[in-house]
Design a protein around this motif. Structure first.
Motif, PDB file in Angstrom:
ATOM      1  N   LEU A 132       0.846  -1.182   0.000  1.00 22.71           N
ATOM      2  CA  LEU A 132       0.000   0.000   0.000  1.00 22.71           C
ATOM      3  C   LEU A 132       0.882   1.233   0.000  1.00 22.71           C
ATOM      4  O   LEU A 132       1.859   1.309   0.758  1.00 22.71           O
ATOM      5  CB  LEU A 132      -0.903  -0.012   1.238  1.00 22.71           C
ATOM      6  CG  LEU A 132      -1.836   1.180   1.431  1.00 22.71           C
ATOM      7  CD1 LEU A 132      -2.846   1.271   0.293  1.00 22.71           C
ATOM      8  CD2 LEU A 132      -2.542   1.077   2.779  1.00 22.71           C
ATOM      9  N   ILE A 133       0.568   2.206  -0.840  1.00 22.69           N
ATOM     10  CA  ILE A 133       1.345   3.441  -0.887  1.00 22.69           C
ATOM     11  C   ILE A 133       1.402   4.059   0.514  1.00 22.69           C
ATOM     12  O   ILE A 133       0.381   4.238   1.173  1.00 22.69           O
ATOM     13  CB  ILE A 133       0.711   4.438  -1.888  1.00 22.69           C
ATOM     14  CG1 ILE A 133       0.803   3.889  -3.313  1.00 22.69           C
ATOM     15  CG2 ILE A 133       1.401   5.800  -1.797  1.00 22.69           C
ATOM     16  CD1 ILE A 133       0.024   4.689  -4.336  1.00 22.69           C
ATOM     17  N   TYR A 136       5.014   0.118   4.639  1.00 24.99           N
ATOM     18  CA  TYR A 136       6.189  -0.705   4.360  1.00 24.99           C
ATOM     19  C   TYR A 136       5.857  -2.171   4.140  1.00 24.99           C
ATOM     20  O   TYR A 136       6.669  -2.927   3.602  1.00 24.99           O
ATOM     21  CB  TYR A 136       7.196  -0.592   5.514  1.00 24.99           C
ATOM     22  CG  TYR A 136       6.739  -1.282   6.778  1.00 24.99           C
ATOM     23  CD1 TYR A 136       7.085  -2.610   7.044  1.00 24.99           C
ATOM     24  CD2 TYR A 136       5.944  -0.613   7.712  1.00 24.99           C
ATOM     25  CE1 TYR A 136       6.653  -3.248   8.188  1.00 24.99           C
ATOM     26  CE2 TYR A 136       5.511  -1.251   8.860  1.00 24.99           C
ATOM     27  CZ  TYR A 136       5.864  -2.559   9.097  1.00 24.99           C
ATOM     28  OH  TYR A 136       5.426  -3.195  10.233  1.00 24.99           O
ATOM     29  N   LYS A 137       4.669  -2.620   4.564  1.00 20.50           N
ATOM     30  CA  LYS A 137       4.344  -4.037   4.512  1.00 20.50           C
ATOM     31  C   LYS A 137       4.211  -4.519   3.068  1.00 20.50           C
ATOM     32  O   LYS A 137       3.544  -3.880   2.246  1.00 20.50           O
ATOM     33  CB  LYS A 137       3.040  -4.317   5.260  1.00 20.50           C
ATOM     34  CG  LYS A 137       3.148  -4.164   6.770  1.00 20.50           C
ATOM     35  CD  LYS A 137       1.827  -4.533   7.440  1.00 20.50           C
ATOM     36  CE  LYS A 137       1.916  -4.440   8.949  1.00 20.50           C
ATOM     37  NZ  LYS A 137       0.619  -4.782   9.598  1.00 20.50           N
ATOM     38  N   VAL A 138       4.821  -5.658   2.781  1.00 25.81           N
ATOM     39  CA  VAL A 138       4.775  -6.244   1.442  1.00 25.81           C
ATOM     40  C   VAL A 138       3.862  -7.465   1.463  1.00 25.81           C
ATOM     41  O   VAL A 138       3.934  -8.293   2.381  1.00 25.81           O
ATOM     42  CB  VAL A 138       6.186  -6.654   0.965  1.00 25.81           C
ATOM     43  CG1 VAL A 138       6.115  -7.328  -0.410  1.00 25.81           C
ATOM     44  CG2 VAL A 138       7.110  -5.446   0.928  1.00 25.81           C
ATOM     45  N   ILE A 165       8.403  -5.081  -6.273  1.00 25.93           N
ATOM     46  CA  ILE A 165       7.254  -4.711  -5.441  1.00 25.93           C
ATOM     47  C   ILE A 165       6.546  -3.518  -6.071  1.00 25.93           C
ATOM     48  O   ILE A 165       7.171  -2.505  -6.373  1.00 25.93           O
ATOM     49  CB  ILE A 165       7.699  -4.365  -4.004  1.00 25.93           C
ATOM     50  CG1 ILE A 165       8.424  -5.554  -3.363  1.00 25.93           C
ATOM     51  CG2 ILE A 165       6.501  -3.934  -3.161  1.00 25.93           C
ATOM     52  CD1 ILE A 165       9.113  -5.213  -2.059  1.00 25.93           C
ATOM     53  N   ALA A 166       5.237  -3.638  -6.258  1.00 27.05           N
ATOM     54  CA  ALA A 166       4.459  -2.581  -6.902  1.00 27.05           C
ATOM     55  C   ALA A 166       3.616  -1.830  -5.868  1.00 27.05           C
ATOM     56  O   ALA A 166       2.847  -2.450  -5.133  1.00 27.05           O
ATOM     57  CB  ALA A 166       3.554  -3.164  -7.981  1.00 27.05           C
ATOM     58  N   GLN A 170      -5.345   2.655  -2.148  1.00 27.47           N
ATOM     59  CA  GLN A 170      -6.230   1.979  -1.197  1.00 27.47           C
ATOM     60  C   GLN A 170      -7.340   1.207  -1.894  1.00 27.47           C
ATOM     61  O   GLN A 170      -7.720   0.117  -1.435  1.00 27.47           O
ATOM     62  CB  GLN A 170      -6.827   3.013  -0.236  1.00 27.47           C
ATOM     63  CG  GLN A 170      -5.827   3.573   0.752  1.00 27.47           C
ATOM     64  CD  GLN A 170      -6.493   4.383   1.854  1.00 27.47           C
ATOM     65  OE1 GLN A 170      -7.718   4.487   1.908  1.00 27.47           O
ATOM     66  NE2 GLN A 170      -5.700   4.957   2.737  1.00 27.47           N
ATOM     67  N   THR A 171      -7.870   1.756  -2.978  1.00 20.70           N
ATOM     68  CA  THR A 171      -8.954   1.074  -3.682  1.00 20.70           C
ATOM     69  C   THR A 171      -8.511  -0.302  -4.153  1.00 20.70           C
ATOM     70  O   THR A 171      -9.224  -1.298  -3.972  1.00 20.70           O
ATOM     71  CB  THR A 171      -9.437   1.914  -4.882  1.00 20.70           C
ATOM     72  OG1 THR A 171      -9.858   3.200  -4.422  1.00 20.70           O
ATOM     73  CG2 THR A 171     -10.594   1.224  -5.597  1.00 20.70           C
TER      74      THR A 171
END
Length: 205
Positions: A132-133, A136-138, A165-166, A170-171
């Motif tokens: 999520l922009i 940090y969690k992937v 990692i992209a 939120q959507t």
């Protein structure tokens, strides 16, 4: 290993206005693009290039970086006979856009989607890693769910690439169901027998 031979390319840098369907490349790069809908579309492999009857190696023009930069990149592709739309990441991976709400949440336009053939679609590896922009969690994407990879150690042991990692908004992030976290590379190897685990040194070694 992809090697685009320059035997067919003119050494002259073209400064002409590029028309729809123009094939271009930089003098110092193997990457080839086709100009379509006013954008540049990267052709991922020689096999993809050869799968389009209208593409001819001898028609590739060498252009400058400044001229190439005038064209934004194509971000969305689909097959002619399928409603599925895919996003092409900055690193050249494809990710299925699950619904129209996600597509429109990025300010995308339906008219910017280009149609590709099956060979090209198959030429892109899947985008499996998102975050999520601002976070940090992937997470690893598995079908319509996302699973948090709990530690960098597990990430590395699973052989993932940090550059793949992209970031997503939120959507898109919340359209994926949240699955159980990935807490152990060995746990994943039991679930997916073909997973290759990169073992580190024993503790204290």
């Amino acid at each position: 290993i992809l090697v685009f031979l320059g035997l067919f390319f003119s050494s002259r840098i073209s400064q002409a206005v590029l028309s729809e369907g123009s094939l271009v490349k930089l003098a110092n790069s193997p990457e080839i693009y086709v100009i379509t809908k006013g954008k540049k579309h990267w052709i991922p492999t020689p096999a993809v290039f050869d799968s389009y009857p209208g593409y001819k190696w001898g028609n590739i023009q060498i252009i400058s970086q400044a001229d190439l930069d005038k064209y934004p990149r194509v971000k969305h592709i689909k097959l002619a006979n399928s409603p599925k739309v895919y996003y092409i990441t900055e690193s050249g991976l494809k990710r299925h856009i699950l619904n129209s709400e996600v597509f429109l949440s990025y300010g995308n336009k339906w008219g910017d989607i280009i149609e590709v053939n099956q060979t090209e679609l198959n030429g892109y590896k899947d985008s499996q890693l998102i975050r999520l922009i601002g976070d940090y969690k992937v997470y690893k994407i598995e079908d319509s769910q996302k699973r948090w990879i709990e530690t960098p150690e597990v990430f590395n042991q699973l052989g993932f690439d940090w550059s793949k990692i992209a970031p997503v908004n939120q959507t898109e992030f919340y359209v994926y169901f949240t699955g159980g976290p990935i807490i152990s590379a060995k746990q994943e190897s039991n679930k997916y027998p073909d997973t290759f685990i990169l073992e580190g040194p024993e503790e204290g070694a």
